[in-house]
Enzyme design. Structure first.
Site, short mmCIF file in Angstrom:
data_model
loop_
_atom_site.label_atom_id
_atom_site.label_comp_id
_atom_site.label_asym_id
_atom_site.label_seq_id
_atom_site.Cartn_x
_atom_site.Cartn_y
_atom_site.Cartn_z
N GLU A 87 0.81 -1.22 0.00
CA GLU A 87 0.00 0.00 0.00
C GLU A 87 0.84 1.27 0.00
O GLU A 87 0.33 2.37 -0.26
CB GLU A 87 -0.93 0.01 1.22
CG GLU A 87 -2.02 -1.04 1.20
CD GLU A 87 -3.10 -0.76 0.17
OE1 GLU A 87 -3.08 0.34 -0.42
OE2 GLU A 87 -3.95 -1.63 -0.06
N GLU A 118 7.46 -22.07 8.07
CA GLU A 118 7.82 -21.15 9.15
C GLU A 118 8.79 -21.77 10.15
O GLU A 118 9.35 -21.07 10.98
CB GLU A 118 6.57 -20.69 9.89
CG GLU A 118 5.90 -21.73 10.75
CD GLU A 118 4.66 -21.20 11.45
OE1 GLU A 118 4.59 -21.39 12.68
OE2 GLU A 118 3.79 -20.61 10.80
#
Length: 306
Positions: A87, A118
């Protein structure tokens, strides 16, 4: 990391006593319960205000010197980092490399769950080397439960390279220690759906990232008043917004704003400076560069000279 094999003690994994009958609630009762629990996110942000402010200060200082901001995480945490980074270019006209989001598993993990990735701390360390992190950079490790090896590996590697390190987690420090420069703890309590950290933990993490990135951009002069004067004019909606910003801050007509915007090369900040000073686009750009893109500082300097 054997010390983390049992995770039942973690705040994000505990059972929420307020939702023991979750499967028996009707839709309205579910909405009301979520609403009550989500109020914890505001309290968590308030409790972490000092750490968030320090994060903004350190990040803006680093970026002003030529550094970059990296978010790194896995699963929901990684996706939130990528979202916030994505953004920044349209909102603040930043180059895509200035704020980067890294998720374990890469782009494919954005749309398909890859939880097993992960667990590899070495992969986190490797991505830090791959992105050539250095002492001017800031690395924000995002891990709701505080234990994600991928994030810990990245933070440790970043620290070894001299980068500023920030951690965002939703468990208290006494449960998981994270060796970083800024340790942001967002304590929202156990989830309504036990262990589902895409809920309150995800919400409060997004709030924190909003504050960190927007606060940093404010400090870098990407905002004038409360207007996004560095907005990238890339579509009809943003062109309209750019015109409205110019009109609001200068009291010119929409037609005059459109002319200014084109003369400035569709750079709102430059258009504003040109209107307020009468400078040409080239002279205005030179003045802005002299003041590191800070419109307010450029205007003050011009008025003192004038």
């Amino acid at each position: 990391m054997e010390q983390w094999e049992s995770r039942g003690h973690l705040l994000t994994e505990q059972i929420n006593p307020n939702s023991l009958n979750l499967d028996q609630l009707n839709p309205l009762e579910l909405v009301d319960l979520f609403n009550r629990e989500d109020a914890q996110t505001l309290k968590a942000i308030a409790m972490a205000r000092q750490e968030l402010a320090l994060g903004i200060s350190l990040t803006s200082q680093a970026l002003a010197k030529g550094g970059r901001l990296f978010y790194i995480g896995a699963g929901t945490s990684g996706r939130l980092g990528v979202l916030d980074a994505a953004e920044c270019p349209p909102t603040f006209c930043t180059p895509p490399e200035l704020v980067q989001g890294i998720i374990a598993g890469g782009a494919a993990a954005l749309v398909r769950s890859s939880e097993d990735l992960e667990d590899k701390a070495e992969d986190g360390a490797a991505i830090i080397a791959q992105r050539e992190i250095h002492e001017l950079d800031v690395v924000v490790g995002i891990t709701a439960g505080g234990t994600t090896p991928y994030v810990h590996g990245a933070l440790q590697a970043a620290k070894q390279r001299g980068a500023t390190t920030i951690a965002i987690s939703c468990v208290p420090a006494e449960q998981v220690e994270i060796a970083v420069d800024v340790d942001i703890r967002l304590l929202t309590g156990p989830e309504l759906l036990a262990g589902s950290t895409r809920l309150k933990a995800g919400t409060v993490t997004k709030m924190a990232l909003n504050i960190l990135s927007t606060g940093t951009m404010v400090m870098l002069g990407k905002v004038y008043g409360n207007q996004m004067v560095d907005v990238a004019v890339t579509n009809h909606k943003l062109h309209d917004r750019a015109l409205r910003i110019i009109c609001h801050l200068t009291d010119v007509s929409r037609e005059e704003a459109a002319i200014l915007l084109e003369k400035s090369g569709r750079r709102v900040k430059l258009a504003l400076l040109m209107q307020k000073t009468g400078l040409s686009a080239a002279a205005g750009q030179e003045l802005l560069q002299k003041h590191r893109g800070q419109l307010r500082a450029a205007l003050q300097a011009y008025n003192q000279i004038d």
